[in-house]
Design a protein around this motif. Structure first.
Motif, PDB file in Angstrom:
ATOM      1  N   GLY A 326       0.803  -1.212   0.000  1.00  0.00           N
ATOM      2  CA  GLY A 326       0.000   0.000   0.000  1.00  0.00           C
ATOM      3  C   GLY A 326       0.840   1.267   0.000  1.00  0.00           C
ATOM      4  N   TRP A 327       2.136   1.144   0.352  1.00  0.00           N
ATOM      5  CA  TRP A 327       3.027   2.294   0.198  1.00  0.00           C
ATOM      6  C   TRP A 327       3.149   2.631  -1.289  1.00  0.00           C
ATOM      7  CZ3 TRP A 327       7.889   3.128   3.664  1.00  0.00           C
ATOM      8  CH2 TRP A 327       7.538   3.050   5.021  1.00  0.00           C
ATOM      9  N   GLN A 328       3.746   3.793  -1.546  1.00  0.00           N
ATOM     10  CA  GLN A 328       3.853   4.235  -2.941  1.00  0.00           C
ATOM     11  C   GLN A 328       5.311   4.358  -3.362  1.00  0.00           C
ATOM     12  OE1 GLN A 328       2.270   8.202  -3.866  1.00  0.00           O
ATOM     13  NE2 GLN A 328       3.637   8.093  -5.630  1.00  0.00           N
ATOM     14  N   PHE A 329       5.651   3.733  -4.486  1.00  0.00           N
ATOM     15  CA  PHE A 329       6.986   3.970  -5.058  1.00  0.00           C
ATOM     16  C   PHE A 329       7.104   5.428  -5.470  1.00  0.00           C
ATOM     17  CE2 PHE A 329       6.869  -0.649  -5.872  1.00  0.00           C
ATOM     18  CZ  PHE A 329       8.153  -1.019  -5.522  1.00  0.00           C
ATOM     19  N   LEU A 330       8.292   5.968  -5.353  1.00  0.00           N
ATOM     20  CA  LEU A 330       8.570   7.327  -5.825  1.00  0.00           C
ATOM     21  C   LEU A 330       9.524   7.216  -7.005  1.00  0.00           C
ATOM     22  CD1 LEU A 330       9.019   9.018  -2.338  1.00  0.00           C
ATOM     23  CD2 LEU A 330       7.022   9.157  -3.861  1.00  0.00           C
ATOM     24  N   ASP A 331       8.984   7.492  -8.194  1.00  0.00           N
ATOM     25  CA  ASP A 331       9.798   7.327  -9.406  1.00  0.00           C
ATOM     26  C   ASP A 331      11.038   8.223  -9.369  1.00  0.00           C
ATOM     27  OD1 ASP A 331       7.870   5.576 -10.207  1.00  0.00           O
ATOM     28  OD2 ASP A 331       6.922   6.933 -11.651  1.00  0.00           O
ATOM     29  N   SER A 332      10.881   9.391  -8.749  1.00  0.00           N
ATOM     30  CA  SER A 332      12.023  10.322  -8.690  1.00  0.00           C
ATOM     31  C   SER A 332      13.179   9.714  -7.904  1.00  0.00           C
ATOM     32  CB  SER A 332      11.593  11.624  -8.010  1.00  0.00           C
ATOM     33  OG  SER A 332      11.305  11.381  -6.627  1.00  0.00           O
ATOM     34  N   GLY A 333      12.866   8.883  -6.935  1.00  0.00           N
ATOM     35  CA  GLY A 333      13.896   8.306  -6.060  1.00  0.00           C
ATOM     36  C   GLY A 333      14.248   6.885  -6.423  1.00  0.00           C
ATOM     37  N   SER A 334      14.089   6.543  -7.715  1.00  0.00           N
ATOM     38  CA  SER A 334      14.351   5.175  -8.174  1.00  0.00           C
ATOM     39  C   SER A 334      15.185   5.236  -9.441  1.00  0.00           C
ATOM     40  CB  SER A 334      13.031   4.450  -8.467  1.00  0.00           C
ATOM     41  OG  SER A 334      12.188   4.478  -7.329  1.00  0.00           O
ATOM     42  N   GLY A 335      16.264   4.451  -9.518  1.00  0.00           N
ATOM     43  CA  GLY A 335      17.096   4.464 -10.717  1.00  0.00           C
ATOM     44  C   GLY A 335      18.388   3.708 -10.501  1.00  0.00           C
ATOM     45  N   TYR A 336      19.369   3.975 -11.385  1.00  0.00           N
ATOM     46  CA  TYR A 336      20.683   3.337 -11.293  1.00  0.00           C
ATOM     47  C   TYR A 336      21.715   4.319 -10.759  1.00  0.00           C
ATOM     48  CZ  TYR A 336      19.196  -0.968 -13.461  1.00  0.00           C
ATOM     49  OH  TYR A 336      18.583  -2.168 -13.686  1.00  0.00           O
ATOM     50  N   LEU A 337      22.583   3.838  -9.887  1.00  0.00           N
ATOM     51  CA  LEU A 337      23.656   4.681  -9.357  1.00  0.00           C
ATOM     52  C   LEU A 337      24.535   5.129 -10.525  1.00  0.00           C
ATOM     53  CD1 LEU A 337      24.565   2.606  -6.159  1.00  0.00           C
ATOM     54  CD2 LEU A 337      23.383   4.816  -6.220  1.00  0.00           C
ATOM     55  N   GLY A 338      24.744   6.413 -10.613  1.00  0.00           N
ATOM     56  CA  GLY A 338      25.532   6.942 -11.713  1.00  0.00           C
ATOM     57  C   GLY A 338      24.914   6.655 -13.068  1.00  0.00           C
ATOM     58  N   GLY A 339      23.642   6.244 -13.068  1.00  0.00           N
ATOM     59  CA  GLY A 339      22.951   5.971 -14.324  1.00  0.00           C
ATOM     60  C   GLY A 339      23.406   4.695 -15.021  1.00  0.00           C
ATOM     61  N   ALA A 340      24.218   3.868 -14.355  1.00  0.00           N
ATOM     62  CA  ALA A 340      24.768   2.676 -15.013  1.00  0.00           C
ATOM     63  C   ALA A 340      24.452   1.418 -14.216  1.00  0.00           C
ATOM     64  CB  ALA A 340      26.277   2.828 -15.187  1.00  0.00           C
ATOM     65  N   GLU A 341      23.952   0.382 -14.947  1.00  0.00           N
ATOM     66  CA  GLU A 341      23.562  -0.874 -14.320  1.00  0.00           C
ATOM     67  C   GLU A 341      24.673  -1.460 -13.451  1.00  0.00           C
ATOM     68  OE1 GLU A 341      21.055  -3.478 -16.957  1.00  0.00           O
ATOM     69  OE2 GLU A 341      22.681  -4.874 -16.549  1.00  0.00           O
ATOM     70  N   GLY A 342      25.907  -1.318 -13.903  1.00  0.00           N
ATOM     71  CA  GLY A 342      27.024  -1.928 -13.180  1.00  0.00           C
ATOM     72  C   GLY A 342      27.269  -1.341 -11.802  1.00  0.00           C
ATOM     73  N   ASN A 343      26.740  -0.173 -11.531  1.00  0.00           N
ATOM     74  CA  ASN A 343      27.004   0.477 -10.241  1.00  0.00           C
ATOM     75  C   ASN A 343      26.013   0.095  -9.149  1.00  0.00           C
ATOM     76  OD1 ASN A 343      29.145   1.942 -11.313  1.00  0.00           O
ATOM     77  ND2 ASN A 343      27.762   3.545 -12.055  1.00  0.00           N
ATOM     78  N   GLY A 344      24.869  -0.451  -9.558  1.00  0.00           N
ATOM     79  CA  GLY A 344      23.836  -0.772  -8.582  1.00  0.00           C
ATOM     80  C   GLY A 344      22.601   0.086  -8.809  1.00  0.00           C
ATOM     81  N   ALA A 345      21.556  -0.180  -8.023  1.00  0.00           N
ATOM     82  CA  ALA A 345      20.263   0.471  -8.255  1.00  0.00           C
ATOM     83  C   ALA A 345      19.596   0.825  -6.936  1.00  0.00           C
ATOM     84  CB  ALA A 345      19.357  -0.449  -9.082  1.00  0.00           C
TER      85      ALA A 345
END
Ligand code: 147
Length: 640
Positions: A326-345
């Motif tokens: 029931g909580w809400q994801f925040l798209d603004s606070g979701s992504g890849y570290l440094g924009g790259a898959e290899g760095n983590g998410a």
């Protein structure tokens, strides 16, 4: 220079904006089923059984699961055993069968907010003349919902047929039947297969009305491989339905933890999935069966009470202890570290109170430390941020779910350094915790072992017996015998999920070596019954079982056989004695001493053979086919 995946990103700024958009979080859970994987849990001593349940379901203690998905048993093998149906024969509904209703009750007692989800892998053979996509199946599922209701359980989600696609008209009929029968609140998941169901949901408004959730299997990995990213389809994301990884996992409880947390975090960043269900819940099976260490925990020794909590439980806790469905994801606070898959998410979620939030960061694919700057806005709390971490690439209880840091934001901002191979949860919530119960040491199941079943309730699971196909449960003895016996109750080939085999079950310790397995057997129908000895490795499907067999037929024909894990059976000795007939009790026994195998019927040796292929393994009992024969006084006696 361009960023290199895996290299340190200088810094990542995460904007946790409480006024931002994002999908509703539905929860993280696991699957008890598909199947047989929870079998030995119910046979644990009460103290350890409760500890295991606490590690799985108690809020703020362990995995703290938010969804429990269970198999709707179908008397047919669904990977590591066959789970019993509530209706072995048409019209005879026996709500008390199996352990899944019990498990759901235990989970609800610890966490009343846990969501429940039922799914069939197979079904009894009488259904639909063998056709799963039939009205019989719909009525059968309604009966199952009724059994749950009688146990005080409200089922939140119901699926169709595990990994067998979908039938649009059937789903529409299921929806209308549920609505008509008082189950309009049950949400239907389609189709526990792949994303292709979304194409038809988008194209067909009636089908779209019938299905509330789109659940896809293994959307974050190839067959058995660890997830690096997750995928969906444009038809799925545009459907307007919640998208779930309604099964994922199939990984070792420790080494699978990085893939598990990636599937949760990247499941949202890559594919907007809002629930994750791990297969399986627990490996409460003996170690000779497929996937003996997959799940949140292992618990394959009810006789010793031994269990272990996997790193996957702590990886799960890094999300579940810090969120609620029931909580809400925040798209603004979701992504890849440094924009790259290899760095983590990372993903961020906002509480239903509008103020609290949690951000989960995983650095499982990173190779260097990174800086994370968090900017909090949009009405979210600027209070103390609690940092919890798990060193998920190096599983150890000492580094799992550690409250490592508290940070006071300045003007809504703060920074931290994240190391590679970790999960970090940044949260304004409190109440997290790490269970302290300790497992007893492992031990073998001592011999002699025997069971008369006379104290057991009708319909219950025979203690320690892991049914591999068909349905073995405790029933009143036939043939004028008083007391309770074990009976095979699936009278015909089920609607199967994986290949057919004979109806059989395994019992005991895989380290047993020189022993006699004996049992009274009542041939209720013409045909062949069997005992297993030194039952060891099983490959998929369940017919691929390494063991020695002693088979007897009502005609008087007998054989000593060797069954191999590649699915072949070799007769080592055979013969015929005077007819055993049906409707009478006999005692049969198989001795295994070194390479010498000796068999007897009613106390008289009938034959022997020599074979050195298998030195150790479990006992077992079975029928060749699906006769409703009975067994009693199973005994395993050591040979000196
Ligand atoms: C799943 C089944 O649904 C489970 O019952 C169990 O058998 C499990 C064992 O791994 O397998 O099916 C899978 C389907 C697809 C994948 C993995 C498992 N896959 O693509 O990786």
């Amino acid at each position: 220079p361009a960023a290199t995946p895996g290299a340190a990103a200088a810094a990542t700024t995460i904007a946790v904006n409480g006024a931002g958009t994002g999908r509703t979080f539905d929860g993280i859970g696991a699957i008890s089923g598909g199947g047989g994987n929870s079998r030995l849990l119910i046979d644990y001593p009460p103290a350890q059984r409760q500890q295991i349940l606490d590690y799985l379901f108690e809020p703020g203690y362990g995995a703290d699961l938010q969804i429990l998905k269970v198999e709707i048993g179908g008397d047919t093998n669904s990977t590591d055993g066959a789970e019993p149906s509530i209706e072995h024969t048409a019209g005879n509904v026996q709500c008390g069968t199996g352990y899944e209703f019990w498990l759901m009750q235990q989970a609800k007692a610890l966490n009343p907010n846990i969501k429940l989800y039922g799914l069939a892998w197979g079904a009894p053979g009488w259904i639909g003349g063998g056709d799963f996509w039939s009205t019989d199946t719909i009525n059968y599922l309604v009966s199952w919902l009724g059994c749950a209701k009688a146990d005080g359980l409200t089922i939140d989600y119901l699926g169709g047929w595990n990994e067998r696609g979908y039938n649009i008209a059937w789903y529409e009929q299921l929806r209308s039947t549920l609505n008509a029968d008082g189950y309009s609140g049950v949400q239907i998941v389609g189709a526990d297969s792949d994303w292709s169901v979304a194409n038809d949901i988008d194209a067909d408004p009636a089908f779209a009305n019938a299905v509330q959730v789109i659940g896809s299997h293994y959307p974050c990995q190839g067959d058995g491989g660890p997830a690096l990213s997750c995928s969906t389809t444009s038809q799925a994301t545009s459907s307007g339905k919640p998208l779930w990884a309604s099964e994922n996992g199939s990984q070792d409880m420790d080494t699978g933890a990085p893939a598990l947390i990636r599937s949760i975090v990247r499941g949202y960043t890559d594919a907007r999935m809002t629930a994750y269900l791990n297969w399986p819940l627990i490996a409460a099976i003996t170690p000779n069966l497929p996937y003996p260490t997959d799940g949140m925990m292992t618990a394959g020794q009810p006789w010793s009470g031994n269990y272990s909590v996997g790193e996957s439980a702590w990886a799960t806790a890094q999300v579940t202890q810090f969120t609620e469905p029931g909580w809400q994801f925040l798209d603004s606070g979701s992504g890849y570290l440094g924009g790259a898959e290899g760095n983590g998410a990372y993903v961020s979620l906002k509480s239903t109170n509008g103020s609290d939030y949690s951000t989960v960061i995983e650095t499982t694919t990173a190779t260097a430390a990174q800086t994370v700057n968090v900017n909090v806005s949009g009405g979210l709390s600027n209070g103390t941020v609690h940092v919890w971490s798990t060193d998920v690439n190096a599983p150890s209880p000492a580094t799992a779910l550690i409250h490592s840091q508290d940070i006071t934001p300045a003007n809504g901002s703060y920074s931290l350094t994240v190391q590679p191979g970790y999960i970090y949860t940044l949260t304004t919530t409190t109440g997290q915790g790490k269970g302290t119960a300790v497992s007893p040491a492992p031990a073998t199941l001592g011999l002699p072992y025997n069971d008369s079943y006379d104290q057991d309730a009708t319909g219950s699971e025979p203690q320690y017996l892991q049914t591999m196909q068909g349905a073995y449960q405790v029933e009143p003895c036939l043939g004028g015998r008083s007391g309770q016996c074990v009976q095979q109750l699936a009278p015909t080939t089920p609607i199967e999920w994986q290949s057919d085999s004979d109806a059989y079950g395994l019992i005991g310790d895989t380290t047993w070596s020189n022993y006699t397995v004996s049992s009274d057997v009542y041939l209720n129908q013409a045909g062949t019954a069997e005992l297993f000895g030194r039952a060891n490795k099983q490959d998929r499907p369940q017919s691929d079982q390494a063991a020695y067999l002693f088979r007897v037929s009502d005609s008087g024909a007998w054989s000593i056989d060797r069954s191999d894990a590649v699915g072949s059976i070799t007769t080592l000795a055979s013969g015929t004695v005077s007819a055993l007939g049906t409707g009478r009790w006999h005692t049969i026994a198989l001795n295994m001493w070194g390479t010498a195998l000796t068999a007897s019927i009613d106390g008289t040796t009938v034959g022997s053979a020599s074979d050195g292929t298998y030195q150790t393994g479990q006992a077992g009992l079975g029928v060749v086919g699906y006769q409703t024969d009975q067994f009693d006084n199973l005994a395993v006696n050591p040979l000196p």
